[in-house]
Design a protein around this motif. Structure first.
Motif, PDB file in Angstrom:
ATOM      1  N   GLU A 143       0.593  -1.161  -0.019  1.00  0.00           N
ATOM      2  CA  GLU A 143       0.022  -0.050   0.096  1.00  0.00           C
ATOM      3  C   GLU A 143       1.001   1.290   0.109  1.00  0.00           C
ATOM      4  O   GLU A 143       0.274   2.378  -0.290  1.00  0.00           O
ATOM      5  N   GLN A 144       2.033   1.155   0.038  1.00  0.00           N
ATOM      6  CA  GLN A 144       3.098   2.329   0.269  1.00  0.00           C
ATOM      7  C   GLN A 144       3.786   2.341  -1.261  1.00  0.00           C
ATOM      8  O   GLN A 144       3.865   1.460  -2.149  1.00  0.00           O
ATOM      9  N   PRO A 145       4.308   3.648  -1.593  1.00  0.00           N
ATOM     10  CA  PRO A 145       5.042   3.894  -2.674  1.00  0.00           C
ATOM     11  C   PRO A 145       6.412   3.248  -2.683  1.00  0.00           C
ATOM     12  O   PRO A 145       7.005   3.139  -1.614  1.00  0.00           O
ATOM     13  N   PHE A 146       6.976   2.923  -3.800  1.00  0.00           N
ATOM     14  CA  PHE A 146       8.234   2.494  -3.752  1.00  0.00           C
ATOM     15  C   PHE A 146       9.111   3.372  -4.737  1.00  0.00           C
ATOM     16  O   PHE A 146       8.741   3.599  -5.753  1.00  0.00           O
ATOM     17  N   LEU A 147      10.647   3.302  -4.461  1.00  0.00           N
ATOM     18  CA  LEU A 147      11.515   3.648  -5.302  1.00  0.00           C
ATOM     19  C   LEU A 147      12.490   2.671  -5.779  1.00  0.00           C
ATOM     20  O   LEU A 147      12.662   1.906  -5.281  1.00  0.00           O
ATOM     21  N   LEU A 148      12.399   2.303  -7.128  1.00  0.00           N
ATOM     22  CA  LEU A 148      12.870   1.556  -7.871  1.00  0.00           C
ATOM     23  C   LEU A 148      14.184   2.314  -8.518  1.00  0.00           C
ATOM     24  O   LEU A 148      13.927   3.196  -9.286  1.00  0.00           O
ATOM     25  N   GLN A 149      15.414   2.150  -7.982  1.00  0.00           N
ATOM     26  CA  GLN A 149      16.738   3.232  -8.243  1.00  0.00           C
ATOM     27  C   GLN A 149      17.575   2.301  -9.154  1.00  0.00           C
ATOM     28  O   GLN A 149      18.220   0.929  -8.796  1.00  0.00           O
ATOM     29  N   ALA A 150      18.075   2.728 -10.107  1.00  0.00           N
ATOM     30  CA  ALA A 150      19.200   2.028 -10.793  1.00  0.00           C
ATOM     31  C   ALA A 150      20.588   2.282  -9.973  1.00  0.00           C
ATOM     32  O   ALA A 150      20.617   2.881  -9.047  1.00  0.00           O
ATOM     33  N   ARG A 151      21.525   1.051 -10.350  1.00  0.00           N
ATOM     34  CA  ARG A 151      22.567   1.221  -9.546  1.00  0.00           C
ATOM     35  C   ARG A 151      23.337   2.391  -9.751  1.00  0.00           C
ATOM     36  O   ARG A 151      23.605   2.855 -10.948  1.00  0.00           O
TER      37      ARG A 151
END
Length: 453
Positions: A368-376
């Protein structure tokens, strides 16, 4: 020209007529034919003859390339003649792209012809004996191998980009220009004479106008002799295809080849397999020097090297003991802020992902929370399952034998400031510092039917 076509005893005695009758017997009685017709002598006499031999089963298709001023007049003339003969005819105008005029016109012409085919129709082409001999000669001058020197087949199946299989028939390949001229005089003495056929700036016209008369003065049977060569090359090509199929089974598939298995083949078999592997579904095969570059550069590269050869929108790479055939442009990881609820499939460079319940995983409220998908960024460390303490992510990826181009697709998954894990092409690597709960949830790679593993 008479309004209707009619036969005479002379028509039935023509060598071309006998050839057509013999080949028609090999088709089912209900087979339908779409004849590609420029309105010239060869294709027009073929269309007329087939219409007389199997009425009601023939259509004519004329592709108007719109490259010459009288092209619309030619199309109208052909349509009028077909209407008088009660021969169905479709006129299809096309736009030819800039560049190599011969190649681009051929490309757009075949695309249009294939699009016009109806169910139970095969495409009929008017290539004859001299066309076949010229094709073989030109391919020889371009350095073609056995497949290229096989030239044109009387009958073949071709798979289109859409996956559709279409049939092609060239019934005049064993017929000489003189025989076709004699037939045309009986049934269609009027035809379109394209002035482009006399412009020797085109390779085939130059060969026909300047070279062929000289060769035929010395070798009168040139056309039939080269046609025999093409048939022998077709036999050789079929044998090579059988050998190549055995090599495919030993060495891998259309995307990955095993280097150890490839090295056990002789150099000629290596070249043949690499040529077909590199070509894939492309219409034309790569040049010999590119095949040799792949064979010598990639096969002989150091274990820790990552060489690359690029051709026609594809890249060929080596990693560990395998060769990879990859699109030249591969997706790379980007920073993304996403809401990722349960049930939603998320398309990422590493594949398609979805939350699934596992024996141990994250609490359901995480979704239910926002996620941060981060490049290396480089220098990341995490506590990976099966390892004590923190380890550089780069080293973990190397030891997992993930190829370098797939490492560029890896994304780190954060919720607020917490590192949950890494999304890799091998699956989700959980950061073991996170607390997992029984019957929790984890991101899982979803198999994509369009891209089987």
């Amino acid at each position: 020209m008479p309004g209707t076509l009619s036969t005479s005893d002379a028509f039935w005695q023509q060598p071309v007529t006998k050839q057509l009758q013999q080949q028609l017997n090999q088709f089912a009685p209900q087979q339908q034919f779409l004849v590609a017709c420029s309105g010239g002598r060869d294709s027009l006499s073929l269309a007329c003859a087939l219409h007389l031999l199997c009425p009601g089963r023939v259509r004519v298709a004329h592709i108007n390339h719109q490259l010459q001023a009288p092209s619309s007049q030619w199309a109208n003339w052909l349509a009028a003649q077909c209407q008088q003969w009660q021969l169905p005819c479709v006129i299809q105008p096309v736009e030819v792209a800039a560049g190599n005029l011969e190649a681009e016109a051929r490309k757009v012409r075949y695309h249009a012809l294939f699009s016009l085919l109806q169910n139970n129709e095969i495409l009929v082409l008017g290539h004859h004996q001299q066309d076949q001999a010229e094709t073989l000669f030109l391919r020889m001058l371009s350095g073609s191998g056995v497949k290229g020197l096989s030239a044109m087949k009387t009958r073949e199946q071709r798979q289109l980009e859409s996956g559709q299989n279409v049939g092609l028939w060239r019934p005049l390949l064993d017929c000489s220009r003189q025989q076709i001229t004699e037939l045309a005089a009986l049934i269609c003495p009027d035809y379109i004479d394209d002035p482009a056929n006399a412009q020797d700036n085109f390779d085939r016209v130059f060969l026909r106008q300047q070279v062929w008369p000289l060769l035929k003065r010395r070798w009168p049977a040139l056309d039939s002799t080269l046609n025999r060569t093409a048939l022998l090359m077709q036999d050789s090509q079929e044998i090579l295809q059988d050998v190549q199929m055995q090599d495919w089974l030993q060495c891998g598939d259309h995307n990955v080849l095993d280097i150890h298995a490839l090295e056990r083949l002789s150099q000629p078999r290596q070249r043949l397999l690499l040529l077909r592997w590199m070509q894939g579904a492309e219409q034309y095969a790569p040049a010999f020097h590119l095949v040799e570059e792949v064979r010598q550069t990639l096969l002989n590269a150091r274990q820790d090297a990552s060489p690359k050869v690029v051709w026609q929108g594809w890249q060929f790479r080596r990693y560990q003991h395998q060769l990879y055939r990859l699109p030249q442009q591969l997706p790379k990881a980007q920073d993304l802020q996403v809401l990722w609820p349960c049930g939603q499939v998320l398309e990422l460079p590493t594949g398609q992902w979805q939350w699934q319940q596992q024996e141990l995983g994250f609490p359901a409220q995480y979704m239910e929370q926002p996620f941060l998908l981060q490049a290396r960024r480089g220098g990341e460390v995490m506590h990976v399952q099966g390892r004590a303490g923190h380890w550089p992510l780069k080293k973990c990826l190397q030891e997992a034998r993930i190829p370098p181009w797939q490492r560029e697709q890896v994304q780190l998954c954060y919720m607020q400031d917490q590192l949950l894990g890494a999304l890799t092409t091998q699956g989700f690597w959980v950061n073991q510092q996170q607390t997992l709960v029984k019957d929790g949830w984890l991101p899982v790679l979803v198999p994509n039917p369009a891209f089987p593993a």
